[in-house]
Design a protein around this motif. Sequence first.
Motif, PDB file in Angstrom:
ATOM      1  N   LEU A 177      25.192  71.459  -3.128  1.00 36.67           N
ATOM      2  CA  LEU A 177      25.027  71.921  -1.918  1.00 36.67           C
ATOM      3  C   LEU A 177      24.904  73.422  -2.126  1.00 36.67           C
ATOM      4  CD1 LEU A 177      27.904  70.114   0.252  1.00 36.67           C
ATOM      5  CD2 LEU A 177      25.404  69.988   0.544  1.00 36.67           C
ATOM      6  N   ARG A 178      25.428  74.105  -3.027  1.00 37.04           N
ATOM      7  CA  ARG A 178      25.744  75.742  -3.186  1.00 37.04           C
ATOM      8  C   ARG A 178      24.325  76.047  -3.795  1.00 37.04           C
ATOM      9  NH1 ARG A 178      28.899  80.315  -3.707  1.00 37.04           N
ATOM     10  NH2 ARG A 178      30.794  78.996  -3.072  1.00 37.04           N
ATOM     11  N   ALA A 179      23.525  75.160  -4.464  1.00 35.29           N
ATOM     12  CA  ALA A 179      22.215  75.127  -5.235  1.00 35.29           C
ATOM     13  C   ALA A 179      21.062  74.885  -4.232  1.00 35.29           C
ATOM     14  CB  ALA A 179      22.079  74.563  -6.310  1.00 35.29           C
ATOM     15  N   GLY A 180      21.486  74.213  -2.986  1.00 34.73           N
ATOM     16  CA  GLY A 180      20.487  73.670  -2.265  1.00 34.73           C
ATOM     17  C   GLY A 180      19.335  72.569  -2.625  1.00 34.73           C
ATOM     18  N   ARG A 181      19.906  72.069  -3.792  1.00 35.03           N
ATOM     19  CA  ARG A 181      19.083  71.084  -4.437  1.00 35.03           C
ATOM     20  C   ARG A 181      20.137  70.346  -5.520  1.00 35.03           C
ATOM     21  NH1 ARG A 181      14.415  72.246  -5.330  1.00 35.03           N
ATOM     22  NH2 ARG A 181      14.145  74.225  -4.449  1.00 35.03           N
ATOM     23  N   LEU A 182      19.350  68.988  -5.713  1.00 43.80           N
ATOM     24  CA  LEU A 182      19.763  68.103  -6.679  1.00 43.80           C
ATOM     25  C   LEU A 182      19.785  68.591  -7.996  1.00 43.80           C
ATOM     26  CD1 LEU A 182      19.065  64.917  -4.954  1.00 43.80           C
ATOM     27  CD2 LEU A 182      21.440  65.872  -5.085  1.00 43.80           C
ATOM     28  N   ALA A 183      20.395  68.081  -9.189  1.00 48.09           N
ATOM     29  CA  ALA A 183      20.381  68.479 -10.404  1.00 48.09           C
ATOM     30  C   ALA A 183      18.985  68.232 -11.064  1.00 48.09           C
ATOM     31  CB  ALA A 183      21.392  67.773 -11.192  1.00 48.09           C
ATOM     32  N   ASP A 184      18.456  67.050 -10.297  1.00 49.24           N
ATOM     33  CA  ASP A 184      17.227  66.821 -11.033  1.00 49.24           C
ATOM     34  C   ASP A 184      15.805  67.383 -10.018  1.00 49.24           C
ATOM     35  OD1 ASP A 184      17.578  65.174  -8.816  1.00 49.24           O
ATOM     36  OD2 ASP A 184      16.702  63.513  -9.704  1.00 49.24           O
ATOM     37  N   GLY A 185      16.301  68.253  -9.177  1.00 50.94           N
ATOM     38  CA  GLY A 185      15.181  69.029  -8.564  1.00 50.94           C
ATOM     39  C   GLY A 185      14.884  68.989  -6.873  1.00 50.94           C
ATOM     40  N   PRO A 186      14.907  67.620  -6.538  1.00 54.82           N
ATOM     41  CA  PRO A 186      14.936  67.535  -4.843  1.00 54.82           C
ATOM     42  C   PRO A 186      15.796  68.301  -4.144  1.00 54.82           C
ATOM     43  CG  PRO A 186      14.851  65.291  -6.192  1.00 54.82           C
ATOM     44  CD  PRO A 186      15.286  66.338  -7.170  1.00 54.82           C
ATOM     45  N   ALA A 187      15.078  68.872  -3.098  1.00 55.03           N
ATOM     46  CA  ALA A 187      15.836  69.587  -2.020  1.00 55.03           C
ATOM     47  C   ALA A 187      16.913  68.982  -1.551  1.00 55.03           C
ATOM     48  CB  ALA A 187      14.945  70.290  -1.071  1.00 55.03           C
ATOM     49  N   LEU A 188      18.179  69.659  -0.842  1.00 56.63           N
ATOM     50  CA  LEU A 188      19.112  69.077  -0.424  1.00 56.63           C
ATOM     51  C   LEU A 188      19.658  69.969   0.605  1.00 56.63           C
ATOM     52  CD1 LEU A 188      21.302  66.767  -0.208  1.00 56.63           C
ATOM     53  CD2 LEU A 188      22.860  68.263  -1.792  1.00 56.63           C
TER      54      LEU A 188
END
Length: 503
Positions: A71-82
């Motif tokens: 959530l803080r990064a705005g994306r999952l560890a493997d790249g897709p946006a969240l």
Amino acid sequence: MTADLVPVASYARISADLRGDEHGVQDQHRINRETAKRHGWTVVHEFTDNDKSAAKADVYRDEFESMIKALRAGRLADGPALRGVVVVANDRLARRPGDYERFVEAFTYNDGFVFADSKQRSDLYSEDVESMGLFGAVISKMEVRKMQRRMRASHQSRALQGRAVGGPRPFGWKDDRITLDESEAALLRQAARDFVTGSSLYSIVMDWQRRGIRTPRGNEWRKTTLRAALSKPRMCGYRILRGEIVCDASGSPVVGDWQAILTPDEWLAVRDIMDSRRGHSVKRGGALGAPLPRDYREHRHLLTGILRCGRVIEGGGMCNAVLRTKKYGKEKRLQYFCPGRDVGGCGGVGRRADLVDFAISELVLQKMESAQFVDADDAPQWSREQELSDLEEQLKELTRQWRAQKISNNLYFVLVPELEADIARLRAEKNSVLGMAERARVNREIDVEDIRRRWYKSEEDGGLPLSRKRAHIREMLHAVIVHPAGRGRTKFNPDLLEPVWVE
């Protein structure tokens, strides 16, 4: 994925997955997918904390922590946006205010994220909504504490009454948790006896696996599950609360209303061995507990750790290094040998393992046949019963005076901890001695003829497990000193094996 669908994560958690099939969290994810679809969002990842409580501070929820990072990064560890999160209810997300605050902080780190539970969509950027969520977490925490207090009181009451508690069926008992399943109880009874007389948990488990014996949930037995089963005080009708055996007002253990598999002495013998074999336990803060005993590993050879080099070295002393094993020659025969000087040995002694094993086995078997392990009069005795009784009476009298308000709170709570510590130490000492006495009794009943008959057979043919044979050898011998045989090839001479007997 359509461009206008908002990518969100589904979070699911359940405190206790009793069936072990993850059906609870999978149902939550299904509801979350339906919720996301209803709002025009799409679930791009599922975070799952199965069988993990959100109310306990010492439980680490891996997936919850991963979700916060995403959530803080705005994306999952493997790249897709969240861009948001969906849950069935807020209490699945957090039951502690601190966890809820960390979630909201990570969620609102970026703008425009979305959040919904199964009932409604919520704006976590709104201070009112955040406050309501935090208030809900506080209420949830209070409810959890009330439940925990009620459960502790219930457990205490049941324990003092000797009543069985609920839960999955324990191995050895029927579904009512009171009546013995005779076939399973017999297996546990024999396992306890084998363990006390030297068999390792590993060898017992391997035997059960070969025979197709399963746990109540249908799983294969492991050392950890067998250790847990044998160490539970339920085996002899006792119960433990907060690390202590539950006792009545007179200080005697409360016997439960379920049928026992072992006698208290038999169970204490098992526990005494387990306690003595514990390795370096890591306590809170990183402090180490008791050191590992010398024979804690599962050995693959009969005399490893027992044979020592008897070669005389410079200065007139004996090498005394522990012999190791290696294979040599075309036939790949096993050899016991003294390691080189670079690892603490002298490299001057070596023997064929099969010949040494046979010679020492015969010595031990002959010694066992000539006399049993312990005479009845030599069995361990505990002589501090009166001291324990006096301390228990002092504690009772102190408590009576405190309840009658004859002594102050300060004085009572200063004196009580030291008394309780002394009582706990003496009880532990008593249990250890009683366990040793039970082991001695079992050893006196050993059928030496049966041991000799099974000594040289393989386990598959009904022979003794290696751990059992090593235990018998350890009961009889401190060590065996292997003296040099001279230069060149010489005939094996058993007289060069010097046993150091236990007196």
